[in-house]
Design an enzyme around this catalytic site. Structure first.
Site, PDB file in Angstrom:
ATOM      1  N   GLN A  46      -9.871   1.449  -9.783  1.00 34.37           N
ATOM      2  CA  GLN A  46     -11.176   1.284  -9.164  1.00 34.37           C
ATOM      3  C   GLN A  46     -12.286   1.798 -10.086  1.00 34.37           C
ATOM      4  O   GLN A  46     -12.260   2.961 -10.514  1.00 34.37           O
ATOM      5  CB  GLN A  46     -11.204   2.042  -7.834  1.00 34.37           C
ATOM      6  N   GLY A  48     -14.080  -0.941  -6.167  1.00 35.50           N
ATOM      7  CA  GLY A  48     -13.748   0.183  -5.298  1.00 35.50           C
ATOM      8  C   GLY A  48     -14.391   0.046  -3.941  1.00 35.50           C
ATOM      9  O   GLY A  48     -15.608  -0.103  -3.833  1.00 35.50           O
ATOM     10  N   LYS A  88       0.841  -1.197   0.000  1.00 40.68           N
ATOM     11  CA  LYS A  88       0.000   0.000   0.000  1.00 40.68           C
ATOM     12  C   LYS A  88       0.876   1.246   0.000  1.00 40.68           C
ATOM     13  O   LYS A  88       1.841   1.330   0.767  1.00 40.68           O
ATOM     14  CB  LYS A  88      -0.921   0.001   1.222  1.00 40.68           C
ATOM     15  N   ASP A 114      -1.195  -1.595  -4.394  1.00 43.62           N
ATOM     16  CA  ASP A 114      -2.608  -1.395  -4.116  1.00 43.62           C
ATOM     17  C   ASP A 114      -3.006   0.056  -4.363  1.00 43.62           C
ATOM     18  O   ASP A 114      -2.168   0.962  -4.301  1.00 43.62           O
ATOM     19  CB  ASP A 114      -2.923  -1.752  -2.661  1.00 43.62           C
ATOM     20  N   ARG A 149      -4.965  -4.526 -12.069  1.00 46.15           N
ATOM     21  CA  ARG A 149      -6.032  -5.196 -11.318  1.00 46.15           C
ATOM     22  C   ARG A 149      -7.269  -4.297 -11.317  1.00 46.15           C
ATOM     23  O   ARG A 149      -7.204  -3.138 -10.914  1.00 46.15           O
ATOM     24  CB  ARG A 149      -5.588  -5.463  -9.881  1.00 46.15           C
TER      25      ARG A 149
END
Length: 295
Positions: free
Chosen positions: A154, A179, A73, A107, A175
């Protein structure tokens, strides 16, 4: 020690426990994305500590020859302290992973971090995997055999269609998720049906325009089935990604025919993650209640 109520969703507190889970899941033909829990540090020390643990984890994965990669992250690597801190810590991880042939996912967090995350991803993907050596590896039967880097986008964010067009020729994976953040209506779609429509449209674009590297991060059977149809139509390589503890039987069934990756968190900061998993789906809540009463 993580109590039984939580170990459905979290692999343990130590890297060794996480890698034991990897070995178990690999036996069912499911690959693993390992994530050390942690985010939003306001001090450099924990960010650097987590980055060091990720580098060590990369070495462990490579040495054990496991079907696994890692996911980090941005705020865990110091983005809240400054984009320069984040870039420095992330590049250290990517450099180690590139040397050891281990894939790194980045991420995506809330909309305020999107630009910094995508910029870092594109720069590192082109630097480490965009040259002649990388092109040679892309021609093999496994285009990601020598590692790689990927990023999450997202579908609920209104900007994502443009972002995906930008990412189409970046030498990495993307990816696609719906969301999970509660974003303001001026930057995000808030209606569930609208988000689903956008997610499907993004998949259609990716399968048509990407050469490879489409990751379907969803537990929605309809979206997974649509991805399979698009793969059959365009021939674009893809994988399905699901969370540890969520629809695991479906993961094992799907892995009999398609590439499946299970997102597996571990670490001492498991309580808030476990709470989110329990509260987001009714089935998870019932599982937790049964564990409490011992039934």
């Amino acid at each position: 020690m993580i109590p039984p109520i939580a170990n459905r969703f979290v692999a343990g507190e130590s890297p060794a426990e996480a890698l034991d889970h990897v070995r178990t899941v690999n036996q069912r033909n499911v690959n693993v994305i390992v994530n050390l829990l942690g985010e939003h540090y306001d001090d450099r020390a924990p960010a650097s500590d987590d980055a060091a643990e990720y580098r060590s984890l990369v070495e462990d994965i490579a040495n054990a020859d496991l079907d696994a990669c890692i996911s980090v992250k941005p705020s865990q690597l110091g983005l809240d302290l400054g984009e320069d801190v984040f870039r420095e810590e992330l590049e250290g991880i990517v450099a180690t992973a590139a040397d050891r042939g281990v894939f790194v996912w980045i991420d995506m967090e809330d909309h305020t971090t999107t630009d910094a995350t995508l910029d870092a991803y594109e720069e590192l993907a082109r630097e480490y995997y965009g040259g002649e050596d990388s092109d040679d590896s892309q021609s093999s039967s496994d285009p990601w055999a020598d590692g790689g880097v990927g990023v999450c986008v997202q579908a609920n964010l209104k900007r994502t269609r443009e972002d995906v067009e930008r990412l189409a020729d970046v030498p990495g994976k993307v990816r696609f998720v719906k969301g999970a953040y509660d974003e303001p209506a001026d930057v995000a779609y808030t209606d569930t049906q609208r988000v689903n429509e956008e997610y499907e449209a993004l998949l259609e674009y990716a399968f048509e325009h990407f050469e490879d590297g489409v990751a379907v991060g969803s537990h929605d059977p309809a979206m997974i089935e649509r991805a399979i149809e698009l793969h059959e139509e365009y021939g674009t390589g893809f994988e399905v990604q699901m969370l540890m503890g969520v629809r695991e039987d479906a993961q094992y069934d799907l892995a009999e025919e398609h590439e499946v990756w299970q997102y597996v968190p571990y670490g001492g900061r498991w309580k808030s993650y476990f709470y989110r998993r329990v509260m987001e789906r009714k089935e998870n809540l019932w599982f937790a209640l049964r564990a409490i009463v011992g039934r």
